[in-house]
Design a protein around this motif. Structure first.
Motif, mmCIF file in Angstrom:
data_model
loop_
_atom_site.group_PDB
_atom_site.id
_atom_site.type_symbol
_atom_site.label_atom_id
_atom_site.label_comp_id
_atom_site.label_asym_id
_atom_site.label_seq_id
_atom_site.Cartn_x
_atom_site.Cartn_y
_atom_site.Cartn_z
ATOM 1 N N GLY A 114 0.837 -1.200 0.000
ATOM 2 C CA GLY A 114 0.000 0.000 0.000
ATOM 3 C C GLY A 114 0.868 1.244 0.000
ATOM 4 N N VAL A 162 3.375 6.916 -2.046
ATOM 5 C CA VAL A 162 1.958 6.838 -1.703
ATOM 6 C C VAL A 162 1.145 7.025 -2.977
ATOM 7 C CG1 VAL A 162 0.097 7.771 -0.288
ATOM 8 C CG2 VAL A 162 2.452 7.829 0.573
ATOM 9 N N ALA A 163 0.277 6.059 -3.272
ATOM 10 C CA ALA A 163 -0.599 6.134 -4.456
ATOM 11 C C ALA A 163 0.196 6.434 -5.725
ATOM 12 C CB ALA A 163 -1.685 7.181 -4.237
ATOM 13 N N ASP A 165 2.939 7.998 -6.088
ATOM 14 C CA ASP A 165 3.760 9.211 -6.019
ATOM 15 C C ASP A 165 4.951 8.953 -5.099
ATOM 16 O OD1 ASP A 165 4.749 11.768 -6.115
ATOM 17 O OD2 ASP A 165 3.227 12.621 -4.776
#
Length: 327
Positions: A114, A162-163, A165
């Motif tokens: 994640g 994160v995501a 990035d």
């Protein structure tokens, strides 16, 4: 019938112990039966990003919790539970794809699901613990809590994704090691663990508050370093909490006055907290609340030294007196 604290930061004859040196093996997994053992890593970047990783092992299972706070964005938390592996010669613990380890003088922290995190902690100061780091409770001291700080302050660098990035991370950090072999409510009502930084000064402090069985006795510790050298380690600290607020059922301090009985005397005033997150993975009945705060360090030299700074306070709220076995 009330018990009394058997000893704290002392040997069993109540002789005060100077801070004992830490070794790589003492920060490794100890593997004692009935004991919950945990490692806490914290880092704050220059752009205001804050994160911490709390990893705990108990009865064959490992749990890890990652907290990430970024300016103007929602606080993210991730948790993982899985069997763990651990070395006994030095810190090297895995829970699934979460990995914390010591390599030479440095520490590595990795989270790969994640949120992708890969950080290196380069210590700026030697490890520290008050006395032998141990508080004994009960008539024979058979209930114990151990707190040591292998990394009082570190330069932290690495990457955070994160995501999709991915960004470089650079800032300061802290790492401690905790061990306990009893449900905390059997002896404590709560605790504070704090870090405060201003310029070249690093101030660490702790306050463990006994329950009625232990007459509400408070056990404290403080540490002060300048540049890359420790200049103070003592259990002579008075903690005054002037105001509290509540978040998610946890009372946390809004303003704290810390007065050290040292020579020269010192004082740290902590105020203007911003709650970062709450949560828990402990099996021994504790919840955690993390705050970022402003403050001031005063040392009674001639003339008096007064330095503004910031830091972090962790409130441990004790919840029950039973070991939690749920998921």
């Amino acid at each position: 019938m009330r018990e009394s604290t058997f000893s704290f930061w002392q040997d069993t004859n109540f002789n005060a112990l100077p801070g004992q040196p830490l070794t790589a093996a003492s920060n490794a997994y100890q593997g004692q039966s009935g004991e919950e053992e945990s490692w806490f890593f914290e880092a704050a970047a220059e752009d205001g990003t804050y994160l911490n990783l709390f990893l705990a092992v108990y009865a064959g299972e490992g749990r890890a919790r990652l907290t990430l706070a970024r300016t103007g964005q929602e606080v993210l938390t991730r948790e993982k539970a899985a069997p763990f592996t651990a070395a006994s010669s030095h810190l090297d613990v895995r829970v699934g794809d979460v990995h914390i380890r010591q390599e030479g003088d440095c520490f590595q922290v990795q989270w790969q699901e994640g949120i992708e995190l890969d950080l290196k902690y380069q210590p700026l100061l030697p490890g520290w613990q008050p006395g032998d780091g141990r508080i004994n409770y009960g008539e024979k001291g058979n209930k114990y809590l151990i707190w040591s700080v292998p990394v009082p302050r570190a330069e932290v660098s690495g990457t955070l994704k994160v995501a999709g990035d991915k960004k470089n991370f650079k800032g300061n950090g802290y790492h401690d090691h905790r061990r306990c072999n009893f449900p905390l409510a059997q002896a404590l009502t709560g605790a504070y663990l704090g870090r405060f930084y201003t310029g070249d000064y690093t101030f660490l402090w702790a306050n463990f508050r006994g329950n009625r069985l232990y007459s509400g006795q408070e056990i404290t510790a403080m540490y002060l370093a300048k540049d890359r050298q420790q200049i103070l380690s003592s259990g002579n600290l008075v903690v005054q909490v002037y105001e509290q607020e509540k978040r998610d059922g946890i009372n946390y301090p809004v303003e704290i006055d810390l007065e050290g009985g040292s020579q020269p005397p010192l004082r740290v005033i902590i105020k203007n907290p911003t709650v970062i997150a709450t949560g828990s993975i402990s099996r021994l009945g504790a919840r955690n609340l993390y705050c970022r705060h402003q403050g001031e360090l005063k040392i009674a030299t001639q003339p008096e030294l007064a330095l503004a700074g910031q830091g972090f306070t962790e409130t441990l709220a004790v919840t029950n007196d039973r070991v939690y076995h749920g998921k």
